[in-house]
Scaffold this motif. Sequence first.
Motif, mmCIF file in Angstrom:
data_model
loop_
_atom_site.group_PDB
_atom_site.id
_atom_site.type_symbol
_atom_site.label_atom_id
_atom_site.label_comp_id
_atom_site.label_asym_id
_atom_site.label_seq_id
_atom_site.Cartn_x
_atom_site.Cartn_y
_atom_site.Cartn_z
ATOM 1 N N UNK A 14 0.833 -1.215 0.000
ATOM 2 C CA UNK A 14 0.000 0.000 0.000
ATOM 3 C C UNK A 14 0.861 1.256 0.000
ATOM 4 N N UNK A 15 1.909 1.251 0.817
ATOM 5 C CA UNK A 15 2.800 2.412 0.867
ATOM 6 C C UNK A 15 3.530 2.577 -0.466
ATOM 7 N N UNK A 16 4.009 1.484 -1.056
ATOM 8 C CA UNK A 16 4.692 1.552 -2.352
ATOM 9 C C UNK A 16 3.767 2.130 -3.421
ATOM 10 N N UNK A 123 -4.105 15.956 11.843
ATOM 11 C CA UNK A 123 -3.017 15.142 12.366
ATOM 12 C C UNK A 123 -1.983 14.937 11.271
ATOM 13 N N UNK A 124 -0.736 15.332 11.557
ATOM 14 C CA UNK A 124 0.359 15.074 10.635
ATOM 15 C C UNK A 124 0.739 13.600 10.767
ATOM 16 N N UNK A 125 0.837 12.903 9.630
ATOM 17 C CA UNK A 125 1.185 11.488 9.632
ATOM 18 C C UNK A 125 2.366 11.255 8.701
ATOM 19 N N UNK A 126 3.290 10.404 9.150
ATOM 20 C CA UNK A 126 4.449 10.026 8.349
ATOM 21 C C UNK A 126 4.577 8.515 8.428
ATOM 22 N N UNK A 127 4.532 7.857 7.276
ATOM 23 C CA UNK A 127 4.706 6.406 7.235
ATOM 24 C C UNK A 127 5.998 6.109 6.486
ATOM 25 N N UNK A 128 6.840 5.259 7.096
ATOM 26 C CA UNK A 128 8.168 4.988 6.547
ATOM 27 C C UNK A 128 8.416 3.489 6.456
ATOM 28 N N UNK A 129 9.109 3.099 5.372
ATOM 29 C CA UNK A 129 9.540 1.716 5.153
ATOM 30 C C UNK A 129 11.057 1.697 5.047
ATOM 31 N N UNK A 130 11.665 0.682 5.653
ATOM 32 C CA UNK A 130 13.080 0.377 5.501
ATOM 33 C C UNK A 130 13.165 -1.077 5.065
ATOM 34 N N UNK A 131 14.099 -1.456 4.196
ATOM 35 C CA UNK A 131 14.188 -2.840 3.725
ATOM 36 C C UNK A 131 14.329 -3.837 4.880
ATOM 37 N N UNK A 132 13.484 -4.873 4.850
ATOM 38 C CA UNK A 132 13.575 -5.940 5.818
ATOM 39 C C UNK A 132 13.069 -5.612 7.209
ATOM 40 N N UNK A 133 12.470 -4.436 7.392
ATOM 41 C CA UNK A 133 11.956 -4.044 8.705
ATOM 42 C C UNK A 133 10.470 -3.743 8.625
ATOM 43 N N UNK A 134 9.827 -3.660 9.765
ATOM 44 C CA UNK A 134 8.411 -3.305 9.806
ATOM 45 C C UNK A 134 8.246 -1.822 9.472
#
Length: 151
Positions: A14-16, A123-134
């Motif tokens: 979804x984030x991608x 509400x300010x929201x920031x969603x972040x992905x890092x490889x191999x992590x939640x």
Amino acid sequence: MTGSWKQFETEAPELAKRVHARFTAEKSHVLATLRRDGSPRVNGSEVEFRDGELLLGSMLDAVKARDLRRDGRCAIHAFPGDPEGGGDAKVSGIAEEIPAGEDMHLFRLALTDASVTWVEDNTLKVETWWPGRRRVRFERPENGPAQRYEL
């Protein structure tokens, strides 16, 4: 640790999809590279998604290409356009030059992280992905303290 665009799509679909939408909504984006002395440089840049990879192109011997060949660390901020249109997307990584012909440079981005920032219900929201992590979401309601959620 780095990952491919395909890995990002697999681990956080979804984030991608949101990040992809921001980068394909406009043609030109802002690329941050490192100068020889380590100070930042920003350049306009286009991206392409091909075969599970995020690619950056450059004119032959352009300053940004020289920066990336010397030190591939970089970040790309998608042209924000309408802030109500999906948020503010950014990706960071390490650019690796790949064969592209004699008249240009082409770089594949090995991602170190990707994020989207948006405002919802004050509400300010920031969603972040890092490889191999939640994935992680930070929320800052009413400009108050940030709250962290693992997804």
